[in-house]
Structures are given as C-alpha cells and as structure tokens.
Design a protein around this motif. Structure first.
Motif, PDB file in Angstrom:
ATOM      1  N   ALA A  63      43.346  39.949  42.740  1.00 24.68           N
ATOM      2  CA  ALA A  63      42.594  39.861  41.446  1.00 24.68           C
ATOM      3  C   ALA A  63      42.424  41.016  40.905  1.00 24.68           C
ATOM      4  O   ALA A  63      41.794  42.081  41.283  1.00 24.68           O
ATOM      5  N   THR A  64      42.314  41.002  39.387  1.00 22.29           N
ATOM      6  CA  THR A  64      42.208  42.083  38.513  1.00 22.29           C
ATOM      7  C   THR A  64      40.971  41.814  37.974  1.00 22.29           C
ATOM      8  O   THR A  64      40.552  42.695  36.897  1.00 22.29           O
ATOM      9  N   GLU A  65      40.577  40.705  37.952  1.00 24.28           N
ATOM     10  CA  GLU A  65      39.525  40.231  36.853  1.00 24.28           C
ATOM     11  C   GLU A  65      38.323  39.631  37.700  1.00 24.28           C
ATOM     12  O   GLU A  65      38.754  38.587  38.526  1.00 24.28           O
ATOM     13  N   ASP A 121      43.717  36.539  38.482  1.00 30.34           N
ATOM     14  CA  ASP A 121      44.831  37.695  38.372  1.00 30.34           C
ATOM     15  C   ASP A 121      45.091  38.088  36.968  1.00 30.34           C
ATOM     16  O   ASP A 121      45.922  38.818  36.575  1.00 30.34           O
ATOM     17  N   ASP A 122      44.481  37.491  36.056  1.00 40.42           N
ATOM     18  CA  ASP A 122      44.488  37.547  34.573  1.00 40.42           C
ATOM     19  C   ASP A 122      43.289  37.257  33.723  1.00 40.42           C
ATOM     20  O   ASP A 122      42.732  36.188  33.928  1.00 40.42           O
ATOM     21  N   ALA A 123      42.829  37.978  32.767  1.00 39.74           N
ATOM     22  CA  ALA A 123      41.769  37.528  32.054  1.00 39.74           C
ATOM     23  C   ALA A 123      41.940  36.494  31.095  1.00 39.74           C
ATOM     24  O   ALA A 123      40.888  35.531  30.976  1.00 39.74           O
ATOM     25  N   VAL A 124      43.290  36.193  30.604  1.00 39.25           N
ATOM     26  CA  VAL A 124      43.309  35.040  29.545  1.00 39.25           C
ATOM     27  C   VAL A 124      43.942  33.683  30.329  1.00 39.25           C
ATOM     28  O   VAL A 124      43.496  32.839  30.198  1.00 39.25           O
ATOM     29  N   SER A 125      44.985  34.019  30.996  1.00 39.71           N
ATOM     30  CA  SER A 125      45.819  32.890  31.714  1.00 39.71           C
ATOM     31  C   SER A 125      46.279  33.384  32.924  1.00 39.71           C
ATOM     32  O   SER A 125      47.351  33.385  33.188  1.00 39.71           O
ATOM     33  N   ILE A 167      41.443  37.093  48.840  1.00 33.58           N
ATOM     34  CA  ILE A 167      41.499  37.709  47.323  1.00 33.58           C
ATOM     35  C   ILE A 167      41.379  39.224  47.555  1.00 33.58           C
ATOM     36  O   ILE A 167      40.356  39.701  48.077  1.00 33.58           O
ATOM     37  N   TYR A 168      42.764  40.057  47.323  1.00 33.90           N
ATOM     38  CA  TYR A 168      42.466  41.322  47.345  1.00 33.90           C
ATOM     39  C   TYR A 168      41.845  41.914  45.946  1.00 33.90           C
ATOM     40  O   TYR A 168      42.108  41.245  44.843  1.00 33.90           O
ATOM     41  N   LEU A 169      40.846  42.639  45.882  1.00 34.52           N
ATOM     42  CA  LEU A 169      40.053  43.026  44.766  1.00 34.52           C
ATOM     43  C   LEU A 169      40.865  44.444  44.118  1.00 34.52           C
ATOM     44  O   LEU A 169      40.541  45.379  44.770  1.00 34.52           O
ATOM     45  N   ASP A 170      41.172  44.261  43.055  1.00 32.85           N
ATOM     46  CA  ASP A 170      41.587  45.531  42.473  1.00 32.85           C
ATOM     47  C   ASP A 170      40.582  45.267  41.063  1.00 32.85           C
ATOM     48  O   ASP A 170      41.444  45.343  39.967  1.00 32.85           O
TER      49      ASP A 170
END
Length: 130
Positions: free
Chosen positions: A20-22, A38-42, A100-103
């Motif tokens: 996850a980046t978001e 894994d994305d802010a929009v989609s 979930i790996y947190l980035d």
C-alpha cells in the motif's frame, strides 16, 4: 472422502498480500473509515475498514471489512490486527490473512494507528502493536 476434503478446506489458510502506498482515514456521516490501497485514485488492491455504531448493536457487528475481492462488506469477521511500521496484518475469523506492506509516510502511519484504535475501541478484536 468428502469428509477429508472438508477438513482440509477448513484448515487451509488463504492469504492476500499487497503493498500500500496510500492510507486515507476520515469520518463521514458518523462512520469512521480507514482505506488502505495501492493507488489514491484507482487501486487494484485495497481494504476498507469501517465502524458505524448503532444503538443496541454489538460493537463487533458495527465493524466492517471490505477488500478489492468483494462487493460487500463483511461484519464481525476480524479476529486481530497486527500493526508494525512497515506492515499491517488482518487475521480473519475464517483463517484468511491479509498482509499489507506499508510504503507510507510517517504522519500517515500515525494517523492509521490512531484510527485503528478508534475503530477497535470496545470491540473483541485485538490490536497488537509491534
């Protein structure tokens, strides 16, 4: 033989993994919500954890979990959540594991931790912080 297959099916552990980046935490219409994706929009992969308290309802039944694999929210499905700085693990009552790996940035991690505590307060779901 069917009994053997039923037994194997019950003890097998399924797992979902993604990075996850978001992280988005907010309250809307008295519902506390955490979105991790894994994305802010989609996002292709995501989970949404929410809590809506209703009068005369068990707190565990007020906490819902939805993933990118389902169109509906599952209630009373979480057993525990393990939170580390770089990873969050959701252990479900049906033996499914979501890792979930947190980035994410430090301030988003702090917000995630705060909102998890708000959502889980008073429930039987264990939050293990490492």
């Amino acid at each position: 033989m069917a009994g053997f297959l039923d037994l194997i099916g019950k003890i097998m552990i399924e797992e979902i993994r993604f990075t996850a980046t978001e992280v988005n935490c907010y309250v809307e219409d008295d519902v506390t919500i955490i979105g991790i994706g894994d994305d802010a929009v989609s996002p292709d992969h995501f989970i949404i954890l929410s809590r809506f308290d209703e009068e005369d309802e068990d707190i565990d039944n007020s906490i819902g979990l939805m993933t990118h694999l389902s169109d509906i929210e599952a209630i009373n499905s979480l057993e525990k959540i393990i939170l580390e700085r770089k990873e969050i693990i959701f252990a479900l009552k049906n033996n499914m594991i979501i890792t979930i790996y947190l980035d994410i940035e430090d301030n988003h991690f702090v917000q995630l931790n705060d909102y998890l505590q708000q959502i889980l307060q008073g429930s039987s779901i264990k939050l293990i912080e490492k």
